[in-house]
Design an enzyme around this catalytic site. Structure first.
Site, PDB file in Angstrom:
ATOM      1  N   GLY A  43      -8.899 -13.988 -16.388  1.00 47.33           N
ATOM      2  CA  GLY A  43      -8.590 -12.961 -14.444  1.00 47.33           C
ATOM      3  C   GLY A  43      -7.979 -14.031 -12.741  1.00 47.33           C
ATOM      4  O   GLY A  43      -7.824 -13.467 -12.130  1.00 47.33           O
ATOM      5  N   HIS A 436      -3.100  10.769  12.200  1.00 49.57           N
ATOM      6  CA  HIS A 436      -4.418  10.339  12.884  1.00 49.57           C
ATOM      7  C   HIS A 436      -5.818  11.125  12.664  1.00 49.57           C
ATOM      8  O   HIS A 436      -5.862  12.724  12.012  1.00 49.57           O
ATOM      9  CB  HIS A 436      -3.709  11.573  15.005  1.00 49.57           C
ATOM     10  CG  HIS A 436      -4.638  11.853  16.185  1.00 49.57           C
ATOM     11  ND1 HIS A 436      -4.497  10.428  16.460  1.00 49.57           N
ATOM     12  CD2 HIS A 436      -5.422  12.813  16.015  1.00 49.57           C
ATOM     13  CE1 HIS A 436      -5.315  10.913  17.001  1.00 49.57           C
ATOM     14  NE2 HIS A 436      -5.789  11.923  17.469  1.00 49.57           N
TER      15      HIS A 436
END
Length: 449
Positions: A43, A436
């Site tokens: 990896g 928001h």
């Protein structure tokens, strides 16, 4: 006895660019052999000793409560990190090795000739070869530093289970500051030594000062203008500042002065692959080396040392091998980067200093996070430290650069990058509708300045 394996493509190194390219080529029916030096690095750097473990340590360091034992909490965090990296490592290996067209070979790779690679008693012969060996930490040539058993690299730190009582960090760049922030929050006493007059010298002075204030506010000692003279004994840092010599006794010394392309064991001269003056594999804009069938991806080619650049390198190489061949490094614009201190510092494009030095007509919009009325999220998560700053072209209203030192900066910078790539103006970004309470809506305020 030597065994010979034939492949359409050989990939040296299991990093991001190499594994993505190998997977895509395998799906396209190419016979691929992926060679990785160590079974602990399937990896690549990011999931094993880089991005994933360090960012997980950032997360855990921020969760420690005052009554938690620093050492016990650190051991818990390292245990969690090792469990996650082990899972990722196994997943990376299985995803490729289980494919019918891909074989993972573990061992050090050395070129025999421009089409042949030796891996132990196996020789791999391939029509096309991708070099993706990444980079490795550099330990500077300071007397006593390399010989001291207290000296570590960032790779050593993410494997260690002992929390240093006192940690010295040599280097006030991204790597050094990130580890200084992490280990201070775990409970270590941390001193950062930087040879320049200030840390983060590539950033504007106001941004660097804000970052320094955050670090010192958490108890990190920052010694700038410091020249490390030697490591005396095994645990004493001897440094010079303002013409005077000082000493500091520490438990651990982190060498955080940069990383260099990992090419030493490859035997590139046997393949006729040339290096740059700085020791990276020399490539053109399509990432071809001096041998047109050999490509170099990621840190080893001397480009920006980021996982996402290695990923983009794979796209360029795949376009050469499977596509139109038009994609190149010249296509890259507005590439962001993030320093994961707490809160993170994410930057992109030109600084104010660079823009003015370039003779640009600019305007600067900036605000301290604590003063951004439209950003209640900072108060909700109790992280109001930092500053947001934009450098804007005064004639076109386009964003030339930004520095976001704030909660969620690592996410916010991607919105800014997208705006820059598609020539969205500062006014458009300011007038956009954001959810928001979110961090993004801070743009409504900051860009109005």
């Amino acid at each position: 006895m030597t065994n010979t394996l034939q492949a359409d493509v050989a990939v040296i190194g299991f990093g991001k660019g190499g594994k993505v390219a190998a997977a895509a080529l395998g799906r396209a029916g190419r016979r691929v052999i992926l060679i990785e030096r160590s079974d602990s690095m399937y990896g690549g750097t990011c999931p094993n000793v880089g991005c994933v473990p360090t960012k997980m340590l950032v997360h855990h360091s921020g969760k420690r409560r005052p009554d938690d034992s620093p050492q016990e909490w650190f051991e818990h965090a390292i245990g969690e990190v090792q469990q996650l990296t082990s899972t990722f490592r196994a997943g990376n290996y299985d995803a490729l090795n289980n494919a019918d067209t891909i074989t993972v070979l573990t061992g050090s790779a050395t070129f025999v000739d421009e089409h042949t690679i030796a891996v132990g008693n196996v020789q791999v012969v391939a029509e096309t070869i991708l070099i993706n060996t990444g980079s490795e930490p550099v330990i500077p040539d300071i007397p006593g530093l390399r010989d001291s058993p207290r000296t570590v690299t960032n790779v050593d730190l993410v494997h260690g289970k002992e929390l240093p009582g006192r940690l010295a960090v040599i280097g006030g760049g991204y790597l050094g500051i990130e580890f200084a922030s992490i280990y201070r929050r775990f409970g270590s006493q941390v001193t950062v030594f930087e040879a320049s007059p200030r840390i983060l010298g590539q950033e504007d002075e106001d941004i660097a000062a804000s970052a320094a204030d955050i670090l010192t506010g958490e108890g990190v000692e920052i010694v700038t203008g410091a020249r490390i003279v030697e490591i005396r004994g095994e645990d004493t840092v001897v440094y010079e500042k303002n013409g005077r010599e000082h000493t500091l006794t520490v438990d651990t010394i982190l060498a955080a002065t940069g990383r260099a392309p990992a090419v030493a064991e490859l035997g590139l001269e046997s393949a006729g692959v040339k290096l740059t003056d700085r020791g990276a594999v020399a490539v053109d804009e399509h990432l071809r080396t001096s041998r047109s069938h050999i490509f170099a991806l990621g840190d080893v080619n001397g480009g920006p040392q980021f996982t996402y650049i290695s990923l983009d390198d794979s796209r360029i190489v795949l376009d050469q091998l499977l596509g139109t061949g038009k994609r190149s490094t010249a296509d890259r614009v507005a590439v962001p980067k993030t320093l994961f201190m707490s809160p993170p510092l994410a930057t992109i494009g030109l600084t104010e200093t660079a823009a003015r030095a370039d003779g640009r007509r600019i305007r600067v919009a900036k605000q301290n996070v604590a003063d951004i009325i439209a950003m209640p999220r900072a108060y909700i998560v109790e992280e109001t430290r930092g500053m947001m700053k934009f450098v804007i072209d005064a004639d076109t209203d386009e964003i030339l650069g930004a520095a976001l030192l704030s909660v969620d900066a690592q996410e916010l910078i991607n919105t800014v990058a997208l705006a820059m790539r598609h020539h969205i103006t500062a006014t458009e970004l300011r007038e956009s509708i954001y959810t928001h309470p979110s961090s993004t809506e801070a743009f409504n305020d900051v860009l109005a300045n």
